[in-house]
Design an enzyme around this catalytic site. Structure first.
Site, mmCIF file in Angstrom:
data_model
loop_
_atom_site.group_PDB
_atom_site.id
_atom_site.type_symbol
_atom_site.label_atom_id
_atom_site.label_comp_id
_atom_site.label_asym_id
_atom_site.label_seq_id
_atom_site.Cartn_x
_atom_site.Cartn_y
_atom_site.Cartn_z
ATOM 1 N N THR A 1 -91.303 44.758 -37.075
ATOM 2 C CA THR A 1 -91.395 43.976 -37.065
ATOM 3 C C THR A 1 -92.734 43.361 -37.686
ATOM 4 O O THR A 1 -93.605 43.843 -38.428
ATOM 5 C CB THR A 1 -91.962 43.279 -35.247
ATOM 6 O OG1 THR A 1 -93.070 43.504 -35.492
ATOM 7 C CG2 THR A 1 -90.681 44.281 -34.691
ATOM 8 N N CYS B 1 -114.272 52.921 -13.735
ATOM 9 C CA CYS B 1 -114.571 52.427 -12.449
ATOM 10 C C CYS B 1 -113.197 53.229 -11.504
ATOM 11 O O CYS B 1 -113.502 52.535 -10.057
ATOM 12 C CB CYS B 1 -115.183 51.461 -12.335
ATOM 13 S SG CYS B 1 -113.316 49.971 -12.898
ATOM 14 N N HIS C 1 -78.613 44.880 -40.732
ATOM 15 C CA HIS C 1 -78.736 45.963 -39.748
ATOM 16 C C HIS C 1 -77.787 46.724 -39.344
ATOM 17 O O HIS C 1 -77.589 47.098 -38.414
ATOM 18 C CB HIS C 1 -78.971 44.762 -38.840
ATOM 19 C CG HIS C 1 -77.957 43.631 -38.060
ATOM 20 N ND1 HIS C 1 -78.109 42.785 -39.076
ATOM 21 C CD2 HIS C 1 -77.196 43.246 -37.706
ATOM 22 C CE1 HIS C 1 -77.003 41.636 -38.800
ATOM 23 N NE2 HIS C 1 -76.350 42.285 -38.050
ATOM 24 N N THR D 1 -90.624 42.599 -27.481
ATOM 25 C CA THR D 1 -89.075 42.947 -27.670
ATOM 26 C C THR D 1 -88.362 43.440 -26.104
ATOM 27 O O THR D 1 -87.262 42.952 -26.400
ATOM 28 C CB THR D 1 -89.769 43.783 -28.885
ATOM 29 O OG1 THR D 1 -90.043 43.513 -29.567
ATOM 30 C CG2 THR D 1 -88.378 44.655 -29.481
#
Length: 212
Positions: free
Chosen positions: A56, A178, A93, A112
């Site tokens: 991205t 801590c 894609h 995302t």
């Protein structure tokens, strides 16, 4: 939050992995500080599989391009549009979705994760996920601040992706000096690689008894 078996939730047929070639792994990175380890993840997988990568825009702030192994093609949102000129041209894609046997998003950001659950597809990565064939495995390795991980939205989102058949590789929850909770760090690259490879080889061995 345990890792689930991809595509099992809806009873879909599990993708039959090809045994005669290397597996094709599509790796993706989101905009998390942990994306500095993305080159290491690519290296782990490229020694075993054919690898392509999707990043991205936000993730490029953290990824050192020189850390990506040679031979691993890296795709950004710009490639989605520059590769398409006219009707009939391939859509990136969809081509990557078809090419891959397995997809791994590491690190997966809270942003995302929310997009995936909402079905949004406003960049190359989320378009691939929206178009994904869920008979094929999709693994995610989240990384975010502990307060974001502990938020009720995240719990609902993790349940939702499990219903889709997406497998979770849980983050490592650290503690400060801590004793308070620290950030939820992405699983180590070697653990991500081992998880995916073990899954792949178990499926191959199950379908092809006697293979080494």
């Amino acid at each position: 939050m345990a890792c689930s078996d991809p595509a099992s939730a809806k009873g879909k047929a599990v993708f039959e992995f090809p045994a005669q070639r290397k597996p094709r792994i599509l790796l993706a990175a989101c905009g998390c500080v942990t994306a500095v380890k993305f080159g290491h993840i690519c290296q782990c997988f490229s020694d075993w599989a054919e690898v392509k990568a999707v990043v991205t825009r936000a993730s490029t702030r953290f990824i050192d391009g020189l850390s990506i192994p040679k031979g691993v093609a890296v795709y950004t949102d710009d490639h989605e549009w520059s590769n398409w000129k006219k009707l009939g041209d391939g859509v990136l894609h969809i081509e990557l979705r078809r090419w891959a046997d397995i997809m791994v998003i590491a690190p997966l950001s809270a942003n995302t994760l929310g997009k995936i659950v909402g079905g949004l597809c406003d960049n190359l990565l989320t378009c691939i996920v929206r178009a994904w064939d869920y008979s094929k495995p999709l693994f995610v390795a989240p990384s975010m601040n502990f307060f974001m991980w502990d938020n009720s939205f995240t719990e609902k989102h993790i349940m939702s992706i499990d219903e889709l058949g997406i497998s979770l590789i849980p983050p490592v929850i650290t503690r400060s000096a801590c004793g308070k909770h620290g950030d939820c760090a992405m699983a180590e690259p070697s653990s991500i690689y081992k998880t995916v490879r073990l899954f792949y080889e178990l499926k191959i061995l199950k379908k092809n008894p006697g293979m080494v």
